[in-house]
Design an enzyme around this catalytic site. Structure first.
Site, PDB file in Angstrom:
ATOM      1  N   LYS A  13       0.827  -1.208   0.000  1.00 16.79           N
ATOM      2  CA  LYS A  13       0.000   0.000   0.000  1.00 16.79           C
ATOM      3  C   LYS A  13       0.862   1.259   0.000  1.00 16.79           C
ATOM      4  O   LYS A  13       0.602   2.200  -0.734  1.00 16.79           O
ATOM      5  CB  LYS A  13      -0.927   0.034   1.230  1.00 16.79           C
ATOM      6  CG  LYS A  13      -1.880  -1.151   1.340  1.00 16.79           C
ATOM      7  CD  LYS A  13      -2.899  -0.961   2.460  1.00 16.79           C
ATOM      8  CE  LYS A  13      -2.301  -0.877   3.845  1.00 16.79           C
ATOM      9  NZ  LYS A  13      -1.726  -2.138   4.351  1.00 16.79           N
ATOM     10  N   ARG A 139      11.393  -0.348  12.041  1.00 19.49           N
ATOM     11  CA  ARG A 139      10.204  -0.166  12.876  1.00 19.49           C
ATOM     12  C   ARG A 139      10.173  -1.212  13.985  1.00 19.49           C
ATOM     13  O   ARG A 139      10.451  -2.378  13.748  1.00 19.49           O
ATOM     14  CB  ARG A 139       8.952  -0.323  11.997  1.00 19.49           C
ATOM     15  CG  ARG A 139       8.664   0.898  11.186  1.00 19.49           C
ATOM     16  CD  ARG A 139       7.571   0.616  10.183  1.00 19.49           C
ATOM     17  NE  ARG A 139       6.388   0.016  10.776  1.00 19.49           N
ATOM     18  CZ  ARG A 139       5.209  -0.049  10.154  1.00 19.49           C
ATOM     19  NH1 ARG A 139       5.078   0.463   8.962  1.00 19.49           N
ATOM     20  NH2 ARG A 139       4.176  -0.628  10.731  1.00 19.49           N
ATOM     21  N   ARG A 150      -0.132  -8.185  13.999  1.00 21.64           N
ATOM     22  CA  ARG A 150      -0.728  -7.213  13.069  1.00 21.64           C
ATOM     23  C   ARG A 150      -1.572  -7.923  12.012  1.00 21.64           C
ATOM     24  O   ARG A 150      -2.665  -7.465  11.659  1.00 21.64           O
ATOM     25  CB  ARG A 150       0.370  -6.384  12.385  1.00 21.64           C
ATOM     26  CG  ARG A 150       0.958  -5.319  13.299  1.00 21.64           C
ATOM     27  CD  ARG A 150       2.326  -4.864  12.855  1.00 21.64           C
ATOM     28  NE  ARG A 150       2.321  -4.138  11.605  1.00 21.64           N
ATOM     29  CZ  ARG A 150       3.405  -3.963  10.827  1.00 21.64           C
ATOM     30  NH1 ARG A 150       4.563  -4.472  11.198  1.00 21.64           N
ATOM     31  NH2 ARG A 150       3.323  -3.297   9.728  1.00 21.64           N
TER      32      ARG A 150
HETATM   33  P1  AMP Z   1       0.902   0.726   9.963  1.00 21.47           P
HETATM   34  O1  AMP Z   1       2.083   1.611   9.707  1.00 21.47           O
HETATM   35  O2  AMP Z   1      -0.302   1.102   9.144  1.00 21.47           O
HETATM   36  O3  AMP Z   1       1.222  -0.738   9.875  1.00 21.47           O
HETATM   37  O4  AMP Z   1       0.469   1.014  11.485  1.00 21.47           O
HETATM   38  C1  AMP Z   1       1.351   0.730  12.544  1.00 21.47           C
HETATM   39  C2  AMP Z   1       0.566   0.616  13.835  1.00 21.47           C
HETATM   40  O5  AMP Z   1      -0.116   1.846  14.114  1.00 21.47           O
HETATM   41  C3  AMP Z   1      -0.536  -0.429  13.828  1.00 21.47           C
HETATM   42  O6  AMP Z   1      -0.047  -1.739  14.128  1.00 21.47           O
HETATM   43  C4  AMP Z   1      -1.455   0.101  14.923  1.00 21.47           C
HETATM   44  O7  AMP Z   1      -0.916  -0.135  16.213  1.00 21.47           O
HETATM   45  C5  AMP Z   1      -1.412   1.591  14.694  1.00 21.47           C
HETATM   46  N1  AMP Z   1      -2.436   2.054  13.737  1.00 21.47           N
HETATM   47  C6  AMP Z   1      -2.220   2.599  12.510  1.00 21.47           C
HETATM   48  N2  AMP Z   1      -3.385   2.902  11.913  1.00 21.47           N
HETATM   49  C7  AMP Z   1      -4.366   2.527  12.770  1.00 21.47           C
HETATM   50  C8  AMP Z   1      -5.787   2.562  12.729  1.00 21.47           C
HETATM   51  N3  AMP Z   1      -6.459   3.035  11.654  1.00 21.47           N
HETATM   52  N4  AMP Z   1      -6.471   2.090  13.814  1.00 21.47           N
HETATM   53  C9  AMP Z   1      -5.826   1.611  14.884  1.00 21.47           C
HETATM   54  N5  AMP Z   1      -4.485   1.529  14.992  1.00 21.47           N
HETATM   55  C10 AMP Z   1      -3.755   1.988  13.951  1.00 21.47           C
END
Ligand code: AMP
Length: 197
Positions: A13, A139, A150
């Protein structure tokens, strides 16, 4: 142009969003990036979110909806945006529709990048290797255990979003197992229809 990207962690994405940003002059809004920035800055939101994020869990809907709602009012979003990593729950999807309706607008496209889960873990491991090779910082949630959490969160909550958007006839799907170029071409095809509509 207002787009939502759905797909599991590692589906590509971020990569595809970056390309569309350059092509269409829109902004990429990644709630993960916004939350990581809040954690790094030590804001109240960041302090609340940190432990949940490190473990790979989901931050509360209230916090996430709040940051998105504020962010889309910024002037750089006037041309449109791609939401990456949001919505992740049905409550967030409903809140997003409401938010946009209040602002007199709506989503133009909801696109799901479909990938086989088996390849996601190796994609994450490659991302870690590439980041380390470039001298970057990895990360905290890019480790096999948090990654599985996740994926599990994705399966339990986010996968349901496809049904939510499909039910209202808004879901488009793209095979995310193709090369980056072919995924990009499919996305362009979908967005060309949106612009023409
Ligand atoms: P990502 O970079 O999108 O993988 O997000 C990293 C982490 O941020 C996720 O594992 C969640 O802990 C938190 N996070 C990001 N976006 C959301 C969302 N829309 N709702 C809840 N938690 C989120």
């Amino acid at each position: 142009m207002k787009i939502v990207f759905l797909g599991p962690p590692g589906a590509g994405k971020g990569t595809q969003a970056q390309r569309l940003v350059e092509k269409h002059g829109i902004v990429q809004l990644s709630t993960g990036d916004m939350l990581r920035a809040a954690v790094a800055a030590g804001t109240p939101v960041g302090l609340k979110a940190k432990a949940v994020m490190d473990a790979g869990g989901l931050v509360s809907d209230e916090i996430v909806i709040g940051i998105v709602s504020d962010r889309i009012d910024d002037s750089d979003c006037a041309n449109g945006f791609i939401l990456d990593g949001f919505p992740r729950t049905a409550a967030q999807a409903e809140a997003l529709d409401r938010l946009l309706a209040e602002k007199g607008t709506a989503l133009d496209a909801v696109i799901e990048l479909r990938v086989d889960e088996g390849i996601l873990l190796s994609r994450m491991e490659n991302r870690v290797k590439e980041t380390l090779a470039a001298g970057g910082e990895v990360r905290k949630d890019d480790n096999p255990e948090a990654f599985r959490t996740r994926l599990e969160a994705y399966r339990k909550q986010t996968a349901l979003l496809s049904e939510f958007y499909a039910a209202s006839g808004r879901l488009e799907t793209v095979d995310g197992m193709q090369s980056i170029e072919n995924v990009a071409a499919d996305l362009d095809g979908i967005l060309a229809k949106v612009v023409a509509a």
